[in-house]
Design a protein around this motif. Structure first.
Motif, mmCIF file in Angstrom:
data_model
loop_
_atom_site.group_PDB
_atom_site.id
_atom_site.type_symbol
_atom_site.label_atom_id
_atom_site.label_comp_id
_atom_site.label_asym_id
_atom_site.label_seq_id
_atom_site.Cartn_x
_atom_site.Cartn_y
_atom_site.Cartn_z
ATOM 1 N N ALA A 155 0.832 -1.210 0.000
ATOM 2 C CA ALA A 155 0.000 0.000 0.000
ATOM 3 C C ALA A 155 0.864 1.256 0.000
ATOM 4 O O ALA A 155 0.542 2.246 -0.673
ATOM 5 N N THR A 156 1.976 1.223 0.713
ATOM 6 C CA THR A 156 2.895 2.366 0.728
ATOM 7 C C THR A 156 3.514 2.574 -0.647
ATOM 8 O O THR A 156 3.688 3.704 -1.100
ATOM 9 N N ARG A 157 3.791 1.483 -1.331
ATOM 10 C CA ARG A 157 4.454 1.554 -2.632
ATOM 11 C C ARG A 157 3.509 1.960 -3.761
ATOM 12 O O ARG A 157 3.918 2.608 -4.722
ATOM 13 N N LEU A 158 2.233 1.585 -3.639
ATOM 14 C CA LEU A 158 1.288 1.793 -4.744
ATOM 15 C C LEU A 158 0.395 3.001 -4.516
ATOM 16 O O LEU A 158 -0.149 3.180 -3.422
ATOM 17 N N HIS A 159 0.228 3.797 -5.534
ATOM 18 C CA HIS A 159 -0.686 4.941 -5.466
ATOM 19 C C HIS A 159 -2.123 4.428 -5.517
ATOM 20 O O HIS A 159 -2.417 3.478 -6.254
ATOM 21 N N PRO A 160 -3.038 5.030 -4.759
ATOM 22 C CA PRO A 160 -4.447 4.595 -4.808
ATOM 23 C C PRO A 160 -5.024 4.579 -6.225
ATOM 24 O O PRO A 160 -5.880 3.750 -6.548
ATOM 25 N N ASN A 161 -4.547 5.476 -7.089
ATOM 26 C CA ASN A 161 -5.064 5.524 -8.460
ATOM 27 C C ASN A 161 -4.542 4.392 -9.339
ATOM 28 O O ASN A 161 -5.066 4.176 -10.427
ATOM 29 N N ASP A 162 -3.526 3.689 -8.869
ATOM 30 C CA ASP A 162 -2.969 2.581 -9.657
ATOM 31 C C ASP A 162 -3.833 1.344 -9.396
ATOM 32 O O ASP A 162 -3.401 0.365 -8.801
ATOM 33 N N LEU A 163 -5.070 1.436 -9.874
ATOM 34 C CA LEU A 163 -6.081 0.435 -9.528
ATOM 35 C C LEU A 163 -5.663 -0.981 -9.904
ATOM 36 O O LEU A 163 -5.874 -1.909 -9.120
ATOM 37 N N ARG A 164 -5.099 -1.154 -11.092
ATOM 38 C CA ARG A 164 -4.779 -2.512 -11.535
ATOM 39 C C ARG A 164 -3.802 -3.180 -10.578
ATOM 40 O O ARG A 164 -3.966 -4.350 -10.208
ATOM 41 N N ARG A 165 -2.783 -2.437 -10.147
ATOM 42 C CA ARG A 165 -1.775 -3.051 -9.275
ATOM 43 C C ARG A 165 -2.293 -3.197 -7.839
ATOM 44 O O ARG A 165 -1.913 -4.125 -7.133
ATOM 45 N N VAL A 166 -3.137 -2.277 -7.404
ATOM 46 C CA VAL A 166 -3.760 -2.419 -6.078
ATOM 47 C C VAL A 166 -4.631 -3.669 -6.065
ATOM 48 O O VAL A 166 -4.574 -4.485 -5.130
ATOM 49 N N VAL A 167 -5.435 -3.840 -7.126
ATOM 50 C CA VAL A 167 -6.304 -5.025 -7.212
ATOM 51 C C VAL A 167 -5.458 -6.300 -7.280
ATOM 52 O O VAL A 167 -5.770 -7.301 -6.632
ATOM 53 N N ARG A 168 -4.363 -6.259 -8.028
ATOM 54 C CA ARG A 168 -3.507 -7.448 -8.133
ATOM 55 C C ARG A 168 -2.903 -7.808 -6.776
ATOM 56 O O ARG A 168 -2.835 -8.994 -6.415
ATOM 57 N N ALA A 169 -2.479 -6.808 -6.019
ATOM 58 C CA ALA A 169 -1.918 -7.080 -4.686
ATOM 59 C C ALA A 169 -2.977 -7.703 -3.773
ATOM 60 O O ALA A 169 -2.687 -8.641 -3.014
ATOM 61 N N LEU A 170 -4.204 -7.203 -3.856
ATOM 62 C CA LEU A 170 -5.301 -7.794 -3.070
ATOM 63 C C LEU A 170 -5.587 -9.227 -3.524
ATOM 64 O O LEU A 170 -5.850 -10.114 -2.716
ATOM 65 N N GLU A 171 -5.527 -9.433 -4.850
ATOM 66 C CA GLU A 171 -5.792 -10.754 -5.420
ATOM 67 C C GLU A 171 -4.734 -11.766 -4.965
ATOM 68 O O GLU A 171 -5.071 -12.910 -4.624
ATOM 69 N N VAL A 172 -3.478 -11.349 -4.939
ATOM 70 C CA VAL A 172 -2.402 -12.243 -4.488
ATOM 71 C C VAL A 172 -2.649 -12.656 -3.035
ATOM 72 O O VAL A 172 -2.530 -13.841 -2.681
ATOM 73 N N PHE A 173 -3.029 -11.699 -2.205
ATOM 74 C CA PHE A 173 -3.311 -12.021 -0.788
ATOM 75 C C PHE A 173 -4.519 -12.952 -0.692
ATOM 76 O O PHE A 173 -4.522 -13.921 0.077
ATOM 77 N N HIS A 174 -5.549 -12.661 -1.483
ATOM 78 C CA HIS A 174 -6.774 -13.482 -1.496
ATOM 79 C C HIS A 174 -6.466 -14.930 -1.899
ATOM 80 O O HIS A 174 -6.997 -15.883 -1.314
ATOM 81 N N LEU A 175 -5.598 -15.114 -2.884
ATOM 82 C CA LEU A 175 -5.303 -16.453 -3.407
ATOM 83 C C LEU A 175 -4.314 -17.236 -2.557
ATOM 84 O O LEU A 175 -4.378 -18.455 -2.479
ATOM 85 N N THR A 176 -3.376 -16.516 -1.927
ATOM 86 C CA THR A 176 -2.269 -17.208 -1.238
ATOM 87 C C THR A 176 -2.271 -17.038 0.279
ATOM 88 O O THR A 176 -1.601 -17.790 0.989
ATOM 89 N N GLY A 177 -2.995 -16.017 0.767
ATOM 90 C CA GLY A 177 -2.957 -15.725 2.204
ATOM 91 C C GLY A 177 -1.675 -15.047 2.630
ATOM 92 O O GLY A 177 -1.436 -14.803 3.808
ATOM 93 N N SER A 178 -0.817 -14.749 1.645
ATOM 94 C CA SER A 178 0.469 -14.114 1.930
ATOM 95 C C SER A 178 0.550 -12.786 1.172
ATOM 96 O O SER A 178 0.193 -12.728 -0.008
#
Length: 326
Positions: A155-178
């Motif tokens: 979250a510190t690294r990604l700008h809130p407007n960088d939606l695709r990468r914010v969503v991808r980071a959430l997706e990685v956590f959702h899929l792996t728990g890490s």
């Protein structure tokens, strides 16, 4: 020795507006380089002013790669950048030239320097679409807050407007728990290249002044007209490319969400914040030789410092240093 079998790779990084372009051209002339753009936005055609894309004249005959390779509706990714860069590094090396990555997109550049693996985490399209809908209803900041709760480093690294990468980071956590940040931190950080990594830095206030001057110049050069033209061609505001700095803010102005003055102020603020995040990303990378270019008027002294670093690193490859006889 094993180290000597690795291809040489020169890298110049630093925050936006620090002066990478001019320095890279002079270094490329001296060391016989071909430049690979390490900027995730300069791949898009028709997005020139807002990305501070180098012009043909500025290239001064130095070959540049990964610029203007996709239309703005193409979903460019770090995995594609890594694969293309790897091929280019081999091709450039085989031609007897020195591959030279120049840019400010930290994850993209680090993924090439250290051979990150991206294929292990799958995808959940339903989850992804849910997150985009959530952002549409509640706003990008609210989605970014969800990321802060599960992966504060990303979250510190990604700008809130960088939606695709914010969503991808959430997706990685959702899929792996890490968290994605933990997975990046666990990458082996062993380079497949004989690396020379140079970072440019300068006094923070001076950098911010340069950022504001650059934005004023972009506006003078026709940034609003460039964004208008993209919208007229049907490129939607939600595209990854149109969420880039300089585009999202001007889109909001054109759609009536902000006055011109508010949009410009927002753009300057967001770009300052972006530069800060770039620096914090680069600070956690290893092997970087930092050069303070605060005295930007003294270009030749800064150039000599960097020349010395590169010559020292690649000293055994005399063909790269023999071109500079002075």
């Amino acid at each position: 020795m094993k180290e000597q079998t690795k291809p040489n790779l020169l890298v110049l990084i630093g925050p936006t507006a620090v002066g990478k372009t001019k320095m890279s051209i002079e270094l490329a002339k001296t060391f016989g380089c071909e430049i690979i753009s390490g900027d995730s936005m300069q791949v898009y055609r028709g997005m020139d002013i807002g990305t501070a894309k180098i012009s043909k004249d500025e290239m001064d005959g130095i070959p540049h790669h990964l610029i203007d390779i996709h239309e703005p509706d193409y979903p460019y990714s770090v995995a594609e950048f890594q694969e293309q860069s790897g091929r280019l590094i081999t091709d450039i090396t085989n031609r007897g030239r020195l591959p030279f990555i120049v840019g400010g997109t930290g994850l993209y550049i680090e993924s090439v320097c250290y051979g990150f693996q991206f294929s292990e985490t799958g995808a959940d399209e339903d989850f992804r679409q849910e997150q985009f809908k959530y952002a549409e209803v509640h706003g990008a900041e609210a989605l970014h807050h969800k990321l802060e709760e599960v992966d504060p480093q990303s979250a510190t690294r990604l700008h809130p407007n960088d939606l695709r990468r914010v969503v991808r980071a959430l997706e990685v956590f959702h899929l792996t728990g890490s968290p994605l940040s933990a997975q990046l931190a666990s990458q082996k950080k062993e380079s497949p290249y004989h690396l020379c990594l140079v970072g440019l830095t300068m006094d923070r206030q001076m950098l911010y002044n340069r950022i504001e001057e650059r934005i004023d110049l972009m506006l003078h050069q026709g940034l609003v007209e460039e964004v208008t033209k993209l919208m007229d061609k049907g490129y939607a505001p939600g595209l990854v490319s149109m969420q880039g700095l300089g585009y999202k803010e001007i889109v909001s102005y054109l759609q009536g969400a902000y006055s011109y003055e508010e949009a410009v102020e927002l753009l300057k603020r967001d770009t300052r914040r972006f530069a800060k995040r770039q620096l914090s990303w680069f600070r956690h990378m290893k092997d970087i030789e930092w050069v303070d270019v605060t005295d930007s008027q003294n270009f030749s002294a800064n150039y000599e410092k960097i020349h010395g670093i590169i010559a020292g690193k690649f000293l055994s490859n005399l063909e790269y240093t023999s071109k500079q006889s002075k």
